[in-house]
Scaffold this active site. Structure first.
Site, PDB file in Angstrom:
ATOM      1  N   ASN A 130       0.806  -1.231  -0.020  1.00  0.00           N
ATOM      2  CA  ASN A 130       0.049   0.017   0.076  1.00  0.00           C
ATOM      3  C   ASN A 130       0.708   1.385   0.065  1.00  0.00           C
ATOM      4  OD1 ASN A 130      -2.624  -1.148   0.127  1.00  0.00           O
ATOM      5  ND2 ASN A 130      -2.269  -1.776   2.189  1.00  0.00           N
ATOM      6  N   CYS A 140      -5.059  -7.570  -4.488  1.00  0.00           N
ATOM      7  CA  CYS A 140      -5.450  -6.223  -5.102  1.00  0.00           C
ATOM      8  C   CYS A 140      -6.082  -6.744  -6.463  1.00  0.00           C
ATOM      9  CB  CYS A 140      -4.482  -5.555  -5.257  1.00  0.00           C
ATOM     10  SG  CYS A 140      -4.733  -3.715  -6.244  1.00  0.00           S
ATOM     11  N   ASN A 197     -11.135  -2.078   3.923  1.00  0.00           N
ATOM     12  CA  ASN A 197     -11.527  -1.179   2.948  1.00  0.00           C
ATOM     13  C   ASN A 197     -13.038  -0.899   3.308  1.00  0.00           C
ATOM     14  OD1 ASN A 197      -9.169  -1.576   2.079  1.00  0.00           O
ATOM     15  ND2 ASN A 197      -9.748  -3.020   0.464  1.00  0.00           N
ATOM     16  N   ARG A 206      -7.938   0.836   2.798  1.00  0.00           N
ATOM     17  CA  ARG A 206      -7.119   0.752   3.955  1.00  0.00           C
ATOM     18  C   ARG A 206      -5.348   0.718   3.553  1.00  0.00           C
ATOM     19  NH1 ARG A 206      -6.248  -5.182   6.398  1.00  0.00           N
ATOM     20  NH2 ARG A 206      -6.019  -5.381   4.167  1.00  0.00           N
ATOM     21  N   CYS A 225     -11.373   0.057  -6.743  1.00  0.00           N
ATOM     22  CA  CYS A 225     -10.748  -1.387  -6.027  1.00  0.00           C
ATOM     23  C   CYS A 225     -11.385  -2.288  -6.550  1.00  0.00           C
ATOM     24  CB  CYS A 225     -11.131  -0.821  -4.594  1.00  0.00           C
ATOM     25  SG  CYS A 225     -10.484  -2.403  -3.476  1.00  0.00           S
TER      26      CYS A 225
END
Length: 292
Positions: A78, A87, A197, A222, A230
């Site tokens: 991240n 991801c 998230n 997050r 996302c």
């Protein structure tokens, strides 16, 4: 001071700094990740992705135990430098990076297993992008109250796990969605131990068109903040709306995000229901940067 050869890539506006490290010799510090992702003083990205042979790091060896064909591991970090389990947009861009750099061959219609901290994920190349089997999902994390800046009252959320944790909140209108200030992390009560998230979602009216569910969403990730997209969040949002809509809800979904459109589908397997994600991937440019 060492130089790092990198590629900038994006999937529906969710952007990444990618680099190849087959031998597992480049271990970026949190500060270096933050510097690379800085949009003013660095390259600018929502995270970094290292392509490393699974056999060269402990997390990758765990992936090989799950699937001996998972040759490559996606080491995702991240913006703040923290590691992420998975991801959904990143894994599509990662797969394209492997293809374009000659690290794998993947003709359209073929599938490759990729190691992640959430386990092995199968990625299929299609004519217009990639489809990812995100694996089994679960209701997890309960129904915490969510307080987001500029939303007038706390809203109940729904915890969804798709390899990483999410809390989904349904809103009544796109005007309300636009009012939320996701530059600030929404507050969850109770707060998950590992964080989550948070997706704010508006169901379309009508919800279902030609057998496909339609929703619009924004997300605060997050460790990264608000992003244009996302992938796992899109999957979690579709799963939550389907859960709330009941038995008549479809298993195919079109998710509109600020960065573009993603497809989500739910399908049965021998080990339970899986959720899949489809969307584009693009490599934007290559470069070399000095690591401080």
């Amino acid at each position: 001071m060492a130089d790092l050869q990198f590629t900038k890539g994006q999937g529906t506006g969710n952007d990444f700094v990618l680099f190849a490290d087959p031998a597992g010799e480049i271990d970026l510090t949190d500060t270096q990740v933050q510097a690379l992702c800085d949009r003013h003083f660095g390259i600018g990205a929502d995270g970094t992705i290292r392509a490393v042979l699974s056999s060269r790091i402990p997390e990758g060896r765990a992936a090989l135990d799950e699937d001996p064909d998972a040759e490559w591991f996606m080491d995702y970090r991240n913006v703040d430098g923290s590691p992420a389990e998975m991801c959904g947009n990143g894994i599509r861009v990662f797969t394209l990076f492997l293809i374009e750099n000659g690290l794998i061959e993947l003709p359209p219609g073929r599938t490759v297993p990729i190691g992640t901290r959430a386990g092995v994920r199968d990625v299929q190349r299609s004519g217009s992008g990639f489809q990812v089997d995100l694996g089994r999902w679960a209701l997890a994390g309960g129904e915490p109250l969510v307080r987001a800046k500029d939303l007038q009252v706390a809203r109940p959320g729904l915890g969804i796990d798709v390899g990483n944790p999410h809390v989904v909140v349904a809103l009544s209108s796109e005007d309300e969605l636009a009012e939320a200030d996701l530059a600030f992390a929404p507050q969850l009560d109770p707060e998950p131990a590992e964080g989550a998230n948070v997706e704010l979602v508006v169901p379309a009216d009508p919800l279902i068109v030609d057998g496909v569910g339609h929703i619009t969403m924004r997300v605060h990730e997050r460790g990264s903040g608000e992003t244009l997209s996302c992938g796992t969040g899109a999957a979690a949002a579709a799963l939550a709306i389907r859960h709330w809509a009941g038995a008549a809800a479809p298993h195919q979904w079109r998710v509109q995000l600020p960065g573009g459109v993603l497809g989500v589908r739910m399908f049965p397997t021998e080990d339970g229901e899986h959720v899949g994600l489809s969307g584009p991937a693009e490599l934007v440019f290559d470069g070399v940067v000095a690591l401080a």
